[in-house]
Design an enzyme around this catalytic site. Sequence first.
Site, PDB file in Angstrom:
ATOM      1  N   TYR A  28      37.248  39.913  42.662  1.00 27.96           N
ATOM      2  CA  TYR A  28      38.179  40.593  41.763  1.00 27.96           C
ATOM      3  C   TYR A  28      39.158  41.529  42.472  1.00 27.96           C
ATOM      4  O   TYR A  28      39.973  42.172  41.819  1.00 27.96           O
ATOM      5  CB  TYR A  28      37.391  41.324  40.669  1.00 27.96           C
ATOM      6  CG  TYR A  28      36.512  40.360  39.891  1.00 27.96           C
ATOM      7  CD1 TYR A  28      37.089  39.355  39.127  1.00 27.96           C
ATOM      8  CD2 TYR A  28      35.120  40.411  39.976  1.00 27.96           C
ATOM      9  CE1 TYR A  28      36.304  38.435  38.440  1.00 27.96           C
ATOM     10  CE2 TYR A  28      34.324  39.498  39.284  1.00 27.96           C
ATOM     11  CZ  TYR A  28      34.924  38.515  38.532  1.00 27.96           C
ATOM     12  OH  TYR A  28      34.154  37.605  37.859  1.00 27.96           O
ATOM     13  N   HIS A 105      42.388  33.405  35.227  1.00 28.89           N
ATOM     14  CA  HIS A 105      41.193  33.999  35.837  1.00 28.89           C
ATOM     15  C   HIS A 105      41.599  34.554  37.190  1.00 28.89           C
ATOM     16  O   HIS A 105      42.286  33.869  37.962  1.00 28.89           O
ATOM     17  CB  HIS A 105      40.084  32.953  36.023  1.00 28.89           C
ATOM     18  CG  HIS A 105      39.648  32.359  34.734  1.00 28.89           C
ATOM     19  ND1 HIS A 105      38.824  33.023  33.853  1.00 28.89           N
ATOM     20  CD2 HIS A 105      39.964  31.178  34.155  1.00 28.89           C
ATOM     21  CE1 HIS A 105      38.649  32.271  32.782  1.00 28.89           C
ATOM     22  NE2 HIS A 105      39.319  31.151  32.937  1.00 28.89           N
TER      23      HIS A 105
END
Length: 150
Positions: A28, A105
């Site tokens: 992330y 995503h």
Amino acid sequence: MPIGHNNRIHVMHGVNLDQIGRRDPAHYGGMSFLQLEQAVDAFAVGLDVDARFFQTNHEGEFVEELHRLVNLADAAIVNAGAWSHYSRAIGDALQFAGVPVVEVHLSDVMAREPWRHVSVLSDACVATIAGKGVDGYRDALEILKRELGL
Ligand code: DQA
């Protein structure tokens, strides 16, 4: 372009995305959720579109926001987190959202665990972008700009 005409893009985040600063930076990128939203907003300003932001950890609230979407925005970006992989409720709501949606995503879901390889949302989306980190949101904004004929 004036704000609120035909360039409103709702950027919708689902479960656990508000915690990305505490999640694995290998997936992330280590930025906080606020920094992510600010980066997406900066992309939107650069592309002359009007980004609005929504996040919830409650699936029903996410569905209800999708019900309202047609009145709130002209298009949407959806990163529904883990719900992407199993929430038929969100998939169904996307089918009649009434505006074009791009699924994003941050991480490369196809290179992760097998359960992340399936998205039950993609059929209802005009495109899916994964594994490009925050830059994926710029790609999504560009796709939606084209979809809206801007
Ligand atoms: C995610 C990928 C999902 O598999 C995961 O459950 C998330 C975030 C992403 O942005 O990479 O919470 O949607």
